[in-house]
Write a protein that holds these residues in place. Structure first.
Motif, short mmCIF file in Angstrom:
data_model
loop_
_atom_site.label_atom_id
_atom_site.label_comp_id
_atom_site.label_asym_id
_atom_site.label_seq_id
_atom_site.Cartn_x
_atom_site.Cartn_y
_atom_site.Cartn_z
N VAL A 82 0.84 -1.21 0.00
CA VAL A 82 0.00 0.00 0.00
C VAL A 82 0.87 1.25 0.00
CG1 VAL A 82 -1.76 1.28 1.27
CG2 VAL A 82 -1.86 -1.22 1.18
N PHE A 83 1.88 1.28 0.88
CA PHE A 83 2.76 2.45 0.95
C PHE A 83 3.53 2.62 -0.37
CE2 PHE A 83 3.08 0.90 5.57
CZ PHE A 83 1.88 1.50 5.88
N PHE A 84 3.97 1.51 -0.95
CA PHE A 84 4.70 1.54 -2.20
C PHE A 84 3.84 2.12 -3.32
CE2 PHE A 84 6.61 -0.03 -6.05
CZ PHE A 84 7.97 -0.10 -5.79
N ALA A 85 2.60 1.66 -3.42
CA ALA A 85 1.70 2.15 -4.46
C ALA A 85 1.38 3.63 -4.27
CB ALA A 85 0.41 1.32 -4.46
N ASN A 86 1.20 4.04 -3.01
CA ASN A 86 0.92 5.46 -2.75
C ASN A 86 2.10 6.34 -3.14
OD1 ASN A 86 -1.60 4.86 -1.71
ND2 ASN A 86 -0.90 4.79 0.41
N SER A 87 3.31 5.95 -2.75
CA SER A 87 4.49 6.74 -3.10
C SER A 87 4.70 6.79 -4.60
CB SER A 87 5.73 6.15 -2.41
OG SER A 87 5.74 6.43 -1.04
N LEU A 88 4.44 5.66 -5.26
CA LEU A 88 4.58 5.65 -6.72
C LEU A 88 3.59 6.61 -7.37
CD1 LEU A 88 6.17 4.24 -8.99
CD2 LEU A 88 4.32 2.54 -9.09
N LEU A 89 2.36 6.61 -6.86
CA LEU A 89 1.35 7.54 -7.39
C LEU A 89 1.75 8.98 -7.15
CD1 LEU A 89 -1.53 8.11 -8.52
CD2 LEU A 89 -2.36 7.93 -6.16
N PHE A 225 7.73 14.44 5.86
CA PHE A 225 7.01 15.35 6.75
C PHE A 225 5.59 15.63 6.25
CE2 PHE A 225 6.21 19.79 8.27
CZ PHE A 225 6.09 19.47 9.60
N LEU A 226 5.44 16.02 4.98
CA LEU A 226 4.12 16.37 4.46
C LEU A 226 3.18 15.17 4.45
CD1 LEU A 226 5.08 18.71 1.48
CD2 LEU A 226 4.15 19.37 3.70
N SER A 227 3.71 14.01 4.10
CA SER A 227 2.87 12.81 4.11
C SER A 227 2.42 12.47 5.52
CB SER A 227 3.65 11.64 3.51
OG SER A 227 2.88 10.46 3.55
N LEU A 228 3.29 12.69 6.49
CA LEU A 228 2.92 12.42 7.88
C LEU A 228 1.80 13.34 8.34
CD1 LEU A 228 3.65 10.87 10.53
CD2 LEU A 228 5.20 12.76 11.05
N ILE A 229 1.80 14.59 7.88
CA ILE A 229 0.81 15.57 8.32
C ILE A 229 -0.53 15.38 7.60
CG2 ILE A 229 0.24 18.02 8.44
CD1 ILE A 229 2.39 17.16 10.42
N PHE A 230 -0.49 15.20 6.29
CA PHE A 230 -1.71 15.23 5.49
C PHE A 230 -2.32 13.85 5.25
CE2 PHE A 230 0.19 19.30 4.50
CZ PHE A 230 -0.90 20.15 4.46
N ALA A 231 -1.55 12.79 5.42
CA ALA A 231 -2.11 11.43 5.27
C ALA A 231 -2.61 10.97 6.63
CB ALA A 231 -1.05 10.48 4.73
N SER A 232 -3.90 11.05 6.84
CA SER A 232 -4.46 10.77 8.16
C SER A 232 -4.64 9.28 8.42
CB SER A 232 -5.81 11.48 8.31
OG SER A 232 -6.71 11.07 7.28
N SER A 233 -4.44 8.44 7.42
CA SER A 233 -4.61 7.01 7.60
C SER A 233 -3.53 6.27 6.82
CB SER A 233 -6.01 6.55 7.13
OG SER A 233 -6.18 6.82 5.75
N GLU A 234 -3.36 4.98 7.14
CA GLU A 234 -2.32 4.20 6.49
C GLU A 234 -2.60 4.00 5.00
OE1 GLU A 234 -1.44 0.53 8.37
OE2 GLU A 234 -0.46 1.44 10.10
N LYS A 235 -3.86 4.05 4.60
CA LYS A 235 -4.18 3.83 3.19
C LYS A 235 -3.68 4.97 2.31
CE LYS A 235 -8.79 5.92 3.26
NZ LYS A 235 -10.22 5.70 2.99
N ASN A 236 -3.34 6.13 2.90
CA ASN A 236 -2.84 7.27 2.14
C ASN A 236 -1.36 7.55 2.39
OD1 ASN A 236 -5.42 7.79 1.06
ND2 ASN A 236 -5.97 9.05 2.83
N MET A 237 -0.73 6.82 3.28
CA MET A 237 0.66 7.09 3.65
C MET A 237 1.62 6.70 2.54
SD MET A 237 1.17 6.07 7.64
CE MET A 237 0.41 7.03 8.95
N SER A 238 2.71 7.45 2.44
CA SER A 238 3.80 7.09 1.54
C SER A 238 4.78 6.19 2.30
CB SER A 238 4.50 8.34 1.03
OG SER A 238 5.06 9.08 2.10
N VAL A 239 5.88 5.83 1.65
CA VAL A 239 6.79 4.85 2.25
C VAL A 239 7.51 5.39 3.48
CG1 VAL A 239 7.16 3.55 0.13
CG2 VAL A 239 8.57 5.55 0.59
#
Length: 292
Positions: A82-89, A225-239
């Motif tokens: 999930v994290f891999f796909a999010n970061s790739l996107l 940093f930005l992913s930690l702040i704006f991704a409120s759940s694991e389904k949106n987190m980057s790597v």
């Protein structure tokens, strides 16, 4: 003949002195490369070992064989997929979006003289110097008011906006050093400026586009940093934040082999990308510094 021999000896002497002068730098760089290779080798070995072997310092011994199941567990059980796909996107969207916005702007700023040109250029440079922490709270407030928090869309737009100043500044230098002969020939044939840009100048700037695209991809891929702040759940987190959550989970599961397997999976794309396109990166950087 004597003069040639003397000239050759003097050149050899200068080259020898130059190499001696550069020797400390070569030794430092060589030592750093060996240290980096050793650390990466240990991480790869740990990713193929069991947790008891890692704790006993026997990761390089492979006493129980190679455990490729660590990668399977990391990919599925630890949500690395999930994290891999999010970061790739995020990385692909930010890379393409920033280039599409920055390339026309950089071309206009580099090739046309108009009032405010220097001010706009200075604005991009100033934007590059602003720390992220200074704009996070206003961005988060705007995202909250627009009900975009916890969405991938807001991160994509933020990443694109964060990369535009650097991408534009890089491409301004590149477009400035391209020859004007192509534009003059296109103007004689009746080609309008923007068509000249899309049909002629943009293809000529391919080395610069690839170089800045790779830099943007690696920057977004490694962003935390930005992913930690704006991704409120694991389904949106980057790597980045995703690995932090995996590390927290390791304190309870003790699957350290899976953790190092996740680390290898995360850094492998940027490593492969850099190795495969290193010549293109170097040519793109050097082409921006040579007058066409």
């Amino acid at each position: 003949m004597k003069e040639r021999k003397q000239t050759k000896k003097s050149l050899l002497g200068l080259e020898w002195k130059k190499q001696v002068y550069l020797l400390p730098g070569h030794l430092i760089v060589g030592a750093w490369c060996l240290f980096t290779i050793a650390m990466l080798g240990w991480i790869v070995a740990a990713s193929l070992s069991t947790s008891p072997e890692i704790m006993r310092g026997k990761a390089l011994a492979f006493e129980t064989g190679l455990h490729f199941e660590n990668y399977v567990n990391a990919w599925s059980a630890n949500n690395i997929s999930v994290f891999f796909a999010n970061s790739l996107l995020y990385a692909l969207c930010a890379m393409c979006g920033s280039i599409l916005l920055s390339a026309p702007a950089a071309y206009v700023l580099a090739r046309f003289v108009f009032k405010g040109n220097a001010i706009v250029r200075s604005g991009f440079i100033t934007a590059m110097s602003i720390p992220q922490i200074m704009i996070v709270l206003p961005l988060f407030s705007l995202a909250t008011q627009a009900n975009l928090t916890g969405s991938k869309v807001v991160l994509i737009f933020i990443y694109i906006g964060m990369q535009v100043p650097y991408t534009t500044t890089f491409l301004i230098t590149f477009f400035s050093n391209l020859s004007r002969v192509y534009e003059e020939a296109a103007a004689i044939d009746g080609c309008p400026p923007m068509k000249t840009f899309w049909k002629i100048m943009l293809p000529l700037s391919q080395p610069g586009l690839v170089t800045v695209g790779i830099f943007n991809f690696m920057g977004i891929w490694n962003e935390y940093f930005l992913s930690l702040i704006f991704a409120s759940s694991e389904k949106n987190m980057s790597v980045g934040p995703g690995l932090k959550s995996v590390l927290t989970a390791m304190q309870y599961t003790g699957d350290w082999g899976g953790l190092f397997a996740a680390v290898v999976i995360v850094f492998l794309p940027t490593l492969v990308l850099f190795i495969c396109l290193s010549k293109t990166i170097i040519s793109g950087i050097t082409a921006g510094g040579v007058k066409g």
